[in-house]
Design an enzyme around this catalytic site. Structure first.
Site, PDB file in Angstrom:
ATOM      1  N   GLU A 128       0.862  -1.183   0.000  1.00 20.97           N
ATOM      2  CA  GLU A 128       0.000   0.000   0.000  1.00 20.97           C
ATOM      3  C   GLU A 128       0.892   1.224   0.000  1.00 20.97           C
ATOM      4  OE1 GLU A 128      -3.067   0.208   2.869  1.00 20.97           O
ATOM      5  OE2 GLU A 128      -3.698  -1.858   2.564  1.00 20.97           O
ATOM      6  N   ASP A 157       1.092   5.179   0.323  1.00 26.27           N
ATOM      7  CA  ASP A 157       0.224   6.249   0.783  1.00 26.27           C
ATOM      8  C   ASP A 157       0.433   7.540   0.014  1.00 26.27           C
ATOM      9  OD1 ASP A 157       1.094   4.820   3.823  1.00 26.27           O
ATOM     10  OD2 ASP A 157      -0.898   4.696   2.934  1.00 26.27           O
ATOM     11  N   HIS A 203      19.115   9.993  -4.223  1.00 25.29           N
ATOM     12  CA  HIS A 203      20.368  10.722  -4.445  1.00 25.29           C
ATOM     13  C   HIS A 203      20.537  11.734  -3.335  1.00 25.29           C
ATOM     14  CE1 HIS A 203      21.706   9.233  -8.247  1.00 25.29           C
ATOM     15  NE2 HIS A 203      20.533   9.413  -8.807  1.00 25.29           N
ATOM     16  N   CYS A 220      24.320   8.753  -1.178  1.00 25.31           N
ATOM     17  CA  CYS A 220      25.731   9.130  -1.126  1.00 25.31           C
ATOM     18  C   CYS A 220      25.933  10.026   0.096  1.00 25.31           C
ATOM     19  CB  CYS A 220      26.106   9.925  -2.377  1.00 25.31           C
ATOM     20  SG  CYS A 220      25.900   8.987  -3.889  1.00 25.31           S
ATOM     21  N   SER A 234      27.671   6.074  -2.196  1.00 20.91           N
ATOM     22  CA  SER A 234      27.040   4.751  -2.108  1.00 20.91           C
ATOM     23  C   SER A 234      26.831   4.232  -3.509  1.00 20.91           C
ATOM     24  CB  SER A 234      25.666   4.855  -1.421  1.00 20.91           C
ATOM     25  OG  SER A 234      25.814   5.128  -0.074  1.00 20.91           O
ATOM     26  N   SER A 270      25.521   1.245  -6.442  1.00 22.55           N
ATOM     27  CA  SER A 270      24.402   0.338  -6.643  1.00 22.55           C
ATOM     28  C   SER A 270      24.923  -1.050  -6.953  1.00 22.55           C
ATOM     29  CB  SER A 270      23.504   0.831  -7.773  1.00 22.55           C
ATOM     30  OG  SER A 270      24.276   1.158  -8.876  1.00 22.55           O
TER      31      SER A 270
END
EC number: 2.6.1.-
Lengths: 452, 245
Positions: free
Chosen positions: B34, B36, B80, B122, B148, B150
Site C-alpha cells: 500500500e 500512501d 540521491h 551518497c 554509495s 548500486s
C-alpha cells in the site's frame, strides 16, 4: 457540494492509495447532460453532479490491494483468489471500478440501501505473450485454479460466452457444464455456459476448477464495435495546436445521436469560434451545445455537444487552442514530460443490428418484431477516448541559479576593480637586496648602524 | 512514499514487480503493498507534515502518522543525496537541519518512543550528524565524502535493480522472523566495506538503551498486543437482514 466533494476525494485517496486528493476545482466539471445519477435518486439536477479525471494517475498493485480488501472474503476464498497482481497487470488492458448507488431494499421500496458494485476488467492476450497454442485456461491466465466459493457469497458464478460456438466447432470448453444462461449484452442476445461455484459438483473429483478453452479453428469473426472514437493533437510548435476528435459510426444504415463531453484544462486556451464538426466532408451542426469557458487556475473548459452521426461515416471535430505559460511554481517536477488532457466521454444510445435482423421474423411471431423488445433495440454505451499529452512551453529551471552566479561574478569583478582604482595609492618599492647584503644589514642592525 | 512508479511503468517488462536481483527470486513489490503518497505528492513539505502531524483536517487516516509516545518508528530514506541533503523528485532537497528539527518537534510532541533512521544515499552519514533529540538510532550506507554504489544491473530492464547497502540489508532481514532475537549490533555489521565499497556508519549516542539489547523486531514488524478481558460487550441494534428474494 464542493466541500463534500473535496472531502470525498480525500477519503477515497486514502482508501485506494491513489492521489485522488489532486482533484480540485481545476479539474472538476459539472456535466449537464452526459451523466445522470444512477439508482433511485431525487431529481436529476445537474448542479449537484461532479465529474473529474486525473489522466496522470497510474493503476498498480497498491490500488488493487484495498480494492480486494473491500470484498467480503478478501482474496482468500472465492473468485478473488485468482486476482494476483503479477498476472493481472501483465495484460493489455486493466480497469478497476467501484460503483455506489442507492437502491430499493425490497419490492415495496420503503427503505433505501446503498449498493456497492466492484468491477475489474482485464484483457489478456495470451497469443502474443508467447503461449503458442491457442488455449485459454484459468491456470494460464492467473497461475492458479479455483477451489471453493466464498462462504459469504450468495452467488458465485463463472460465465463463458458460447454464442458463436453452438456445436463446438470453434472451440472446445472443458470441464463440461450443463448450466446455460442467456442475456442481452450490447444489444445482442448471447448464450453463456455457467459454472456455479457454490455447488460442490462443479469442482469434480479433483476439488479444483480450471476452465479450459481449446481453439480448433483459426477463423473467428472479429467483433467490430458500432461506435468507437479516437483523439489526437495536431499542429506544431509550442504556441498553438488543434485537438481532433474522430467518431466512427459503423452501423450500415442507421444514424444515431451521441453526446460528447470534453473537459480541457485551463492552460490550453480553446478558441471555440474555430470549432468545426464535419461528417463525410460536410458540415454537421450539433443540435445541443453546452459550453462553460475556463477561468485561469480556477475552472477547466467544459464542452458538451449532441452530434448526429450519419451511418457508416467518420465525424471529425476540431478545435484550436493556444498554450498558456504557467507560473514557475506551478510546473510539476517533470515538466518536459508534458501535461495531460483528460479523455473525452462519448455517451450514446446505439441501435443494435439485431433489431433490424430480418432472419428473426421466421422464428418469432410477427408481432414481436413489429414492436421490438426494448432491450434489444438499442443499448447505452459510454466510450472514452485516449488522454492527450501536450507540451507546454517550459522555462529553463536552472536560469535563476545561472543568473545569480553571473551577476554576482560581474558585480564582484567590476566593483572590486573600480574600488581598487579609486582608493588604492601606488608606492615605489625597493627591489629585494641580494643575500649577502641582507646578512650585512642584519649585522649592521645589531651593531646599531644604519643599513646599506 | 514512492516518488516514481517503477512497478507499473510501461517500460517494465514484468509489470507489477520489482525484483531485488536479476534472478527474479524476490519480488519486493509484493502482492499487498500500500503506497500512501505517490507521484507528485512526495514532497519535502508532505514528508515533514507527516512526521510532525501538521496535516490538513481532510487528510485520511492512512496518510497520517498516527503515533504516540509508545510507538517505535522506522524511517528509511533512499535516493540521491550529498553532504547534508537528500534529493526529492528532482526539484527539491531536504537538509539534515530540517530533518533534525522535525525529529525534535516529534520529541516535544511525544510522537515517538524510539526512532530508527536508515538512509541509503551518497554521503548518508551527513544526514544524521545534526540530530539532537533523544532516542534516535541512525544507520547510513556511507560516510561523508564517500559515494554509495548500486548493485548489479539487469540488462533486460536496463537499470540497476538495487543499491548495495539495501541489497545486503534486505538479505539480512529476510532471515529475521518475528521471534528473532537478533539485536542492533548485528544490524550494524551488515554490508562491510568489502561488500559495500563504502563504509556504513551508525550513530547510537542519542539512544538511551544499549544497542546490544535492542531487538531488531522492535522496529521491523509489528506485534499487536492482545489484552484478554472477561467482560461482555453489548453491541448496538442488530443489523437488519436483507429479505431473501
Amino acid at each position: 457540494v464542493d466541500a463534500t466533494w473535496k472531502e470525498l476525494t480525500n477519503v477515497l485517496s486514502g482508501i485506494f492509495c491513489a492521489s485522488l486528493n489532486f482533484i480540485d476545482s481545476t479539474n472538476t466539471v459539472q456535466p449537464s447532460a452526459s451523466f445522470k445519477p444512477l439508482g433511485i435518486a431525487n431529481g436529476t439536477d445537474h448542479r449537484f453532479l461532479r465529474y473529474a479525471t486525473l489522466p496522470r494517475e497510474i493503476v498498480c498493485t497498491e490500488n488493487l490491494t484495498p480494492w480486494k480488501k473491500l470484498l467480503p472474503c478478501g482474496s482468500k476464498a472465492g473468485l478473488a483468489v485468482l486476482l494476483k497482481s503479477e498476472k493481472l497487470f501483465h495484460s493489455s488492458f486493466h480497469s478497476q471500478a467501484v460503483h455506489i448507488r442507492p437502491v430499493c431494499q425490497d419490492q415495496q421500496c420503503k427503505t433505501m440501501s446503498l449498493e456497492l458494485r466492484q468491477t475489474l476488467n482485464v484483457v489478456f492476450d495470451l497469443h502474443t505473450s508467447g503461449q503458442g497454442k491457442r488455449e485459454w485456461s484459468l491456470f494460464k491466465m492467473f497461475s492458479r485454479t479455483l477451489t471453493e466459493a466464498c462462504p459469504l457469497a450468495a452467488s458465485s458464478k463463472i460465465y463463458i460466452d458460447i454464442t458463436d460456438n453452438p456445436q463446438e466447432e470453434q472451440f472446445e470448453l472443458s470441464p463440461a457444464t450443463p448450466l446455460l444462461s442467456q442475456a442481452v449484452v450490447l444489444g445482442d442476445r448471447r448464450t453463456f455456459s455457467v459454472y456455479d461455484l457454490t455447488q460442490q459438483v462443479t469442482f469434480g473429483t479433483v476439488r479444483s476448477l480450471n476452465v479450459l478453452i481449446r481453439w480448433k479453428s483459426t477463423e473467428g469473426d472479429m467483433l467490430r464495435p458500432l461506435l468507437h472514437a479516437e483523439r489526437y493533437v495536431a499542429g506544431y510548435g509550442l504556441q498553438t495546436g488543434e485537438i481532433h476528435t474522430l467518431m466512427y459510426n459503423n452501423h450500415p444504415f442507421r444514424s444515431f445521436p451521441v453526446l460528447l463531453l470534453d473537459s480541457v484544462p485551463w492552460y490550453l486556451r480553446l478558441y471555440i469560434h474555430t470549432l468545426t464538426v464535419t461528417s463525410k466532408g460536410k458540415d454537421n451542426k450539433p443540435s445541443y451545445i453546452h459550453y462553460e469557458p475556463s477561468k485561469d487556475r480556477v475552472r477547466p473548459h467544459l464542452l458538451e455537444m449532441l452530434v448526429q452521426l450519419p451511418p457508416h461515416s467518420v465525424t471529425e471535430i476540431t478545435v484550436q487552442f493556444e498554450r498558456a505559460l504557467l507560473k514557475w511554481t506551478e510546473y510539476t517536477p517533470d515538466p518536459n514530460h508534458g501535461f495531460y488532457v483528460g479523455s473525452s466521454v462519448i455517451s450514446a444510445l446505439v441501435p443494435s443490428t439485431v433489431a433490424m435482423n430480418t432472419n428473426i421474423t421466421e422464428e418469432q411471431p410477427l408481432f414481436s418484431t413489429f414492436f421490438p423488445c426494448k432491450e434489444e433495440s438499442s443499448y447505452f454505451v459510454r466510450v472514452y477516448t485516449e488522454p492527450l499529452l501536450v507540451n507546454l512551453p517550459t522555462p529553463d529551471f536552472s536560469m535563476p541559479y545561472n543568473v545569480i552566479c553571473l551577476t554576482c561574478t560581474v558585480v564582484a569583478v567590476g566593483y572590486g576593480s573600480l574600488y581598487n582604482l579609486l582608493t588604492r595609492s601606488f608606492q615605489i618599492e625597493e627591489p629585494n637586496p641580494g643575500l649577502a647584503k641582507r646578512i650585512a644589514n642584519i649585522i649592521r642592525k645589531m651593531r646599531g648602524v644604519p643599513p646599506l | 512514499m514512492l516518488a516514481d512508479d517503477m512497478a507499473c511503468n510501461h517500460r517494465n517488462p514484468k509489470p507489477a514487480t520489482v525484483f531485488s536481483h536479476k534472478n527474479m527470486e524476490l519480488n519486493v513489490y509484493g502482492d499487498d503493498v500500500e503506497v500512501d503518497y505517490r507521484g507528485y505528492e512526495v514532497t519535502v513539505e508532505n514528508f515533514l507534515r507527516v512526521l510532525t502531524g501538521r496535516l490538513p483536517p481532510s487528510t485520511p487516516r492512512s496518510k497520517r502518522l498516527l503515533s504516540d509516545d509508545r510507538s517505535n518508528i522506522l524511517i528509511y530514506l533512499t535516493g540521491h543525496g550529498g553532504n547534508g541533503f537528500l534529493k526529492f523528485q528532482d526539484s527539491e532537497e531536504i537538509s539534515n537541519v530540517e530533518l533534525a528539527d522535525a525529529f525534535e518537534q516529534m520529541w516535544q510532541k511525544r510522537r515517538y518512543n524510539e526512532l530508527l533512521f536508515i538512509i541509503d544515499t551518497c554521503q548518508g552519514a551527513s544526514m544524521y550528524e545534526r540530530f539532537y533529540s533523544p532516542n534516535i538510532m541512525a544507520l547510513a550506507s556511507s560516510q561523508v565524502g564517500e559515494d554509495s554504489l548500486s548493485h548489479q544491473p539487469d540488462l533486460a530492464i536496463g537499470v540497476h535493480l538495487m543499491d548495495r547497502y539495501t541489497f545486503y540489508l534486505l538479505e539480512f532481514l529476510e532471515d529475521i522472523h518475528p521471534a528473532s532475537k537478533a539485536n542492533m549490533n548485528d544490524l550494524f555489521k551488515v554490508c562491510p566495506r568489502s561488500q559495500c565499497v563504502s563504509t556504513p556508519g551508525h550513530r547510537t549516542d542519542l539512544f538511551q538503551r544499549d544497542p546490544g539489547s535492542v531487538l531488531i523486531t522492535d522496529f521491523f514488524g509489528s506485534v499487536r498486543k492482545v489484552e484478554i478481558t472477561t467482560e461482555a460487550v453489548n453491541l448496538t441494534d442488530p443489523i437488519k437482514q436483507v429479505e431473501e428474494r
